[in-house]
Design an enzyme around this catalytic site. Structure first.
Site, short mmCIF file in Angstrom:
data_model
loop_
_atom_site.label_atom_id
_atom_site.label_comp_id
_atom_site.label_asym_id
_atom_site.label_seq_id
_atom_site.Cartn_x
_atom_site.Cartn_y
_atom_site.Cartn_z
CG HIS A 169 -2.08 1.02 0.95
ND1 HIS A 169 -2.22 1.75 0.20
CD2 HIS A 169 -3.40 0.94 1.15
CE1 HIS A 169 -3.10 2.06 0.00
NE2 HIS A 169 -3.96 1.47 1.04
CG ASP A 382 -12.32 -5.10 -20.80
OD1 ASP A 382 -11.70 -6.87 -20.64
OD2 ASP A 382 -12.85 -4.96 -21.82
#
Length: 460
Positions: A169, A382
């Protein structure tokens, strides 16, 4: 809807994982050292978080192997995002930097003898079988020595697949990771250059010289816990907020608050119901920390392409008594107002505080924290097989305490688009929480009801 809270039957399936490999950038990349910002290297962010994305089979991609496509695209994406292929190093004052060595990121190829249909309605985040689809990393391994990305792609028997992306992170926030993932997807679909060029520019969020704290940061105020720890025997449920639930919450608000965001409504609902369920003493302070993306709070805004951590989590604070006895609008207004505290000056003040206070942790005592991941658009990534069926964190909790959670988008089995809120609570408190939620959604802000004709759906 009827109140549903049923355990899902355990699903047994075989999993084969190949040995982990390192995927390096497809082309040579700069050999340099890059400093992380003083927002990036907070102790709170020094761990790996994981996003799980689930994809169905796509007939037009029948001759394509998702593992091969995604691995090759990853190597090409790392040419643009080459710091992810490096390793962290800590210097004086716990300052973190990235040695851009090009060593690569961890990648695991796997196969699971299971179909998506066998998971039934359990695909919503957090995916209950997440652990099986993540890279196997020992908790004892130092985060600073691990690759900065831990990726596993698992083929399913039906032709679908699951992509697990664990990221350190300190390298990026949700928006930054989403930017990387969308670039990764674009390259997998044959686009040569990401539509958004990545920018490092971490100096924009470095502490000032000299550092000076100019804002009130209630999220970092140390508080003594007057109760024994209740972090044991926790249970988890995820709550799906359909449009009808959001409309029910809006009806509880006066006219000037009717345009409150979905985040404000759900966060206020969680805060109020959780406080009641935990039976916090009326005179005790309780706080709700709201993660706010600060990119547009700067003048000018942070440049497009900045993928570092650029958020704060200001804390709304009140007493448990005021939160639970005032109308629902009281909590909504507190949430709305505290988000407005985040300004460019606030961000600089946080960076300075990190340097002056030894990169302190946020307080977890009588605290909750909520992150809105809907705008990260993880479901829209995608790789050529279309959008993900489901995408969200592998765990329902956010950060080092069970009071942290996140809001993600999801389309349920009925085709309804809604929002999912995972909740962790001590086992004895969870039934009270569910009842408080049902009462609130039925318009009972202070008195319990005996029958709940249209309660919110919850699942384990």
């Amino acid at each position: 809807m009827n109140n549903m809270a049923s355990t899902s039957p355990s699903l047994s399936f075989a999993m084969h994982k190949c040995e982990p490999e390192l995927v390096a950038p497809a082309l040579p990349t700069p050999d340099e050292t890059k400093l992380l910002s003083d927002i990036d290297d907070q102790r709170y962010l020094r761990c790996h978080y994981t996003i799980i994305k689930i994809y169905r089979n796509e007939s037009s991609m029948a001759n394509k192997d998702p593992v091969r496509v995604i691995r090759q695209a990853l190597a090409q994406a790392l040419v643009f995002y080459y710091p992810f292929a490096g390793r962290l190093r800590e210097s004086r004052g716990s300052k973190l930097m990235v040695d851009c060595t090009g060593e690569g990121v961890m990648f695991v190829e796997a196969d699971a003898d299971v179909t998506l249909d066998q998971f039934g309605d359990n695909l919503q985040p957090p995916f209950m079988y997440s652990q099986a689809f993540q890279c196997d990393v020992l908790d004892s391994e130092e985060f600073i020595k691990l690759p900065l990305l831990l990726i596993q792609v698992t083929r399913l028997k039906c032709g679908g697949f699951i992509v697990s992306t664990g990221w350190n992170h300190v390298m990026a926030d949700g928006s930054g990771l989403s930017q990387f993932m969308h670039a990764w997807g674009e390259i997998a679909r044959g686009i040569k250059t990401p539509s958004i060029a990545p920018l490092w520019r971490r100096e924009l969020l470095m502490a000032r010289d000299p550092p000076r704290i100019t804002c009130n940061h209630r999220e970092y105020v140390p508080i003594q816990d007057t109760l024994s720890s209740s972090n044991h025997n926790l249970v988890h449920r995820s709550f799906f907020f359909a449009p009808a639930h959001m409309a029910a919450l809006r009806r509880l608000l006066p006219h000037h608050l009717r345009h409150s965001t979905a985040f404000d409504l759900i966060t206020a609902c969680l805060w109020r119901c959780r406080t009641k369920a935990l039976q916090t003493d009326a005179d005790e302070d309780v706080r709700m920390m709201c993660i706010v993306n600060a990119r547009n709070k700067f003048n000018p805004p942070l440049p497009v392409g900045y993928y570092g951590n650029a958020f704060a989590y200001p804390a709304a604070v009140t007493t448990a008594g005021k939160l639970c006895t005032n109308p629902f609008a009281y909590a909504v207004e507190l949430i709305h107002n505290v988000k407005g505290e985040v300004t460019e000056e606030y961000m600089h003040s946080v960076a300075d505080l990190m340097v002056l206070k030894g990169r302190c942790m946020p307080t977890t005592v009588r605290s909750s924290l909520v992150s809105d991941l809907t705008r990260a658009r993880f479901r829209d990534v995608d790789f050529g097989w279309g959008k993900a069926v489901s995408a969200g964190p592998a765990k329902g909790s956010t950060g080092p305490f069970y009071g942290g959670t996140n809001i993600t988008s999801y389309r349920n089995a009925k085709g309804e688009d809604g929002l999912v809120l995972p909740v962790w609570l001590p086992a004895k408190a969870m039934p009270r929480f569910v009842k408080e939620m049902d009462d609130l959604l039925n318009g009972n802000q202070n008195q319990p009801t005996r029958t709940v004709p249209g309660s919110i759906r919850s699942t384990f």
